[in-house]
Each structure stands twice: as C-alpha cells, then as structure tokens.
Enzyme design. Structure first.
Site, mmCIF file in Angstrom:
data_model
loop_
_atom_site.group_PDB
_atom_site.id
_atom_site.type_symbol
_atom_site.label_atom_id
_atom_site.label_comp_id
_atom_site.label_asym_id
_atom_site.label_seq_id
_atom_site.Cartn_x
_atom_site.Cartn_y
_atom_site.Cartn_z
ATOM 1 N N ASP A 10 5.125 103.894 31.651
ATOM 2 C CA ASP A 10 5.538 105.304 31.633
ATOM 3 C C ASP A 10 6.448 105.599 32.828
ATOM 4 O O ASP A 10 7.004 106.699 32.945
ATOM 5 C CB ASP A 10 4.337 106.248 31.578
ATOM 6 C CG ASP A 10 3.418 106.123 32.773
ATOM 7 O OD1 ASP A 10 3.613 105.199 33.597
ATOM 8 O OD2 ASP A 10 2.486 106.944 32.892
ATOM 9 N N ASP A 35 2.240 101.695 27.805
ATOM 10 C CA ASP A 35 1.442 102.680 28.555
ATOM 11 C C ASP A 35 1.060 103.874 27.680
ATOM 12 O O ASP A 35 1.868 104.371 26.898
ATOM 13 C CB ASP A 35 2.272 103.221 29.727
ATOM 14 C CG ASP A 35 1.853 102.633 31.059
ATOM 15 O OD1 ASP A 35 0.742 102.084 31.163
ATOM 16 O OD2 ASP A 35 2.664 102.730 32.011
ATOM 17 N N LYS A 81 -2.003 100.279 27.829
ATOM 18 C CA LYS A 81 -2.500 100.362 29.210
ATOM 19 C C LYS A 81 -2.841 101.815 29.507
ATOM 20 O O LYS A 81 -2.126 102.716 29.046
ATOM 21 C CB LYS A 81 -1.457 99.855 30.208
ATOM 22 C CG LYS A 81 -1.899 99.982 31.671
ATOM 23 C CD LYS A 81 -1.061 99.156 32.616
ATOM 24 C CE LYS A 81 0.207 99.819 33.083
ATOM 25 N NZ LYS A 81 0.035 101.135 33.745
ATOM 26 N N GLU A 113 -4.563 104.459 32.784
ATOM 27 C CA GLU A 113 -4.919 104.553 34.200
ATOM 28 C C GLU A 113 -6.343 105.084 34.366
ATOM 29 O O GLU A 113 -6.761 105.991 33.638
ATOM 30 C CB GLU A 113 -3.928 105.466 34.932
ATOM 31 C CG GLU A 113 -2.518 104.889 34.953
ATOM 32 C CD GLU A 113 -1.533 105.729 35.748
ATOM 33 O OE1 GLU A 113 -1.957 106.682 36.449
ATOM 34 O OE2 GLU A 113 -0.326 105.429 35.671
ATOM 35 N N GLU A 143 -2.627 98.531 41.651
ATOM 36 C CA GLU A 143 -1.371 98.991 42.273
ATOM 37 C C GLU A 143 -1.629 99.584 43.655
ATOM 38 O O GLU A 143 -2.579 100.367 43.845
ATOM 39 C CB GLU A 143 -0.692 100.053 41.386
ATOM 40 C CG GLU A 143 0.570 100.614 42.046
ATOM 41 C CD GLU A 143 1.456 101.437 41.122
ATOM 42 O OE1 GLU A 143 1.158 101.535 39.912
ATOM 43 O OE2 GLU A 143 2.454 101.991 41.623
#
Ligand code: KIV
Length: 290
Positions: free
Chosen positions: A67, A106, A136, A138, A205
């Site tokens: 993204d 994402d 994916k 978060e 990350e």
C-alpha cells in the site's frame, strides 16, 4: 469493475526471458525456514505495475504490491487513503507481469480491521480479482483472530509488525520501534501471536536490530526484514526507494542507483531535441514510398 485478471495471456507477459518457471507457492516460502533456519535469505521487492513486475520477477522470491503505492504512485501523504480498488488494479497488473515470484497484496487501511468477516470479504475479492497468492495485513496480537479466520478459510496471510505505517497516527510517526522494554516485549508477543494464528511469514519493519535477530531466532516462520537486520530470513524494500527515485528515503534504505537523475537527464535531452527540431529524425518519421 476491476476484474482485469486473466490467467496467462500471451500478450500480457510480453517476452518473458528467461522462460517462465513454476511460480513459488506459500508452502515453499514457508519451508524456506525448515527446522527454524534459513540458508539463503528470501528476496522481496515491491511492485505496482506489470512492466515493473516483469523486470523484477526473475530476481525475487516474492513481489509485494504494497500500500506504499499510495505515496510512491499516487503522491499521497500516507498509506491511509489507499483503497481496495487501487490494490486490486495494481495487484492484477503485477500478477500479469510475473510468472515466478509469489505475489502478495497489501490489505489497505480500514478494509480489514473491523471484523474477521469484513477482512475475509476484502481478502477474497483481492485474491479472486488479482490472482495473487496471499494478502498482507498490519498488526500483531490484535489481528490474530482475523489471521486465524482467513487462513482457516483458504487465504494465506503475511503479517506485518514493528513499525506499521497504517498506525502512524497512533504511533506518532515513522520512528524505529523496540527501544523500550515494553515495545521490545510487545514486538515479540506480536510475532508469536501472528505465527500461532497461522501467518506463513511476517514482515518486521523498523525494529532495532537485536529485536529483529531475536524475533528471527524465535519464530518458526520466515521473518522478512525492512529496517531490521541482515540476519532476518529475508529482506524487502520499496523498489523506487532502492532505485533512487526519491531524494528523501528512510535511513534503512540503500540507494542502489539514481533513477531520478536518469529520468531527468533523459527528459532534458528529449526537450532540447524537440525545441531544436532535431527530434523526430528521419528514422522516427514515415516517408512516402519511392
Ligand atoms: O507497503 C509496503 O510497501 C510495505 C513494505 C514497506 C513492507 O508494507
């Protein structure tokens, strides 16, 4: 309608060289860390377009339709305004442009957090309309229930912990994570939670290196680092960042080239030739047949 995905058309892959290989699968990526150890790190880069995917594919194990395209392609301030339509359109292009790498797309902010059912709807649409192999999302512990819901219904999930850009307003910025004992413990708990929920891999990350190493050593699934450590099971970078498309990049980016300069110099040369009427030349124009 954004159902642009077509399986294997002759035209969409242009002239694939080397010859198409079998596409990597989620179990093969997962098995890369057999018995808790990774011999050769996994290589992942972001891709947003078909042509970019064609150029990167043979060198990568995974292509991420991140993204981050919100900032890189659309000039947005953050990833928050990115929509599912954007992810579907770019995801389909990247799948069409690749034949080897596992493509991960994402899930954008706001599309999956409300409930596991909401996440399933969006993830299923992304997979059906792009042909990608995984999504994916978060978040760590907070997303465990959702990851379990998705993976048990046929949707492979790559998780993303540490610095999670979609949470920029909660975190207060894009700074490295894990400097306090509390953050350290949270990152380790997040990693363990997504693994136990069924994620096949996790992006770490912007976490300080000792934590990245300890996460990599603790988890059985591949840990893909970005701003983390060379000891991770793999690495990912935003392609435009590492190509040198932007002046300002995060500290963890290594610029392998200066593509911005190449583009500027080429545009300047084109502009000069147009203005002095030396382009188009004879080779670029159609002359009457003799
Ligand atoms: O959106 C993205 O490109 C990402 C990577 C930076 C990991 O999530």
């Amino acid at each position: 309608m954004s159902t642009t995905f077509k399986l294997d058309t002759a035209t969409s892959r242009a002239t694939p060289t080397p010859k198409p290989r079998k596409r990597l699968t989620v179990p093969r990526i997962r098995d890369h860390k057999k018995d808790g150890k990774t011999k050769e790190p996994l290589v992942m880069l972001t891709a947003y377009t078909a042509r970019q995917a064609q150029l990167l594919d043979a060198h990568c194990d995974m292509l991420l339709v991140g993204d981050s395209l919100g900032q890189v392609i659309y000039g947005l301030d953050s990833t928050l305004p990115v929509t599912v339509d954007m992810m579907v359109n770019h995801g389909a292009a990247v799948v069409r442009g690749s034949y080897h790498s596992l493509v991960v797309v994402d899930m954008p902010f706001g599309a999956y957090e409300a409930s596991p059912e909401a996440a399933f709807e969006v993830a299923a649409r992304i997979m059906a309309e792009t042909g990608c192999a995984a999504v994916k999302l978060e978040g760590g512990e907070a997303m465990a229930e959702t990851i379990s819901f998705l993976t048990s219904r046929g949707i492979p999930v790559m998780a993303h912990v540490g610095l999670t850009p979609q949470a920029v307003n909660v975190l207060g910025g894009y700074m490295a994570r894990g400097r306090s004992q509390e953050e350290h413990e949270k990152i380790m708990r997040d990693g363990k939670a997504v693994q136990d929920a069924g994620a096949f891999s996790v992006v770490a990350e912007g976490v300080i290196e000792p934590i990245a190493i300890s996460l990599t050593q603790t988890l059985e699934i591949p840990v893909i680092g970005i701003g983390a450590s060379a000891q991770c099971d793999g690495q990912v970078l935003v392609t435009e960042d590492m190509l040198g498309m932007f002046e300002r990049v995060p500290r963890f980016v290594k610029k392998y080239n200066n593509i911005a300069e190449v583009i500027e110099q080429t545009a300047a040369q084109y502009a000069a030739e147009v203005r002095e009427r030396s382009f188009p030349g004879e080779e670029q124009t159609y002359q009457p047949k003799q």
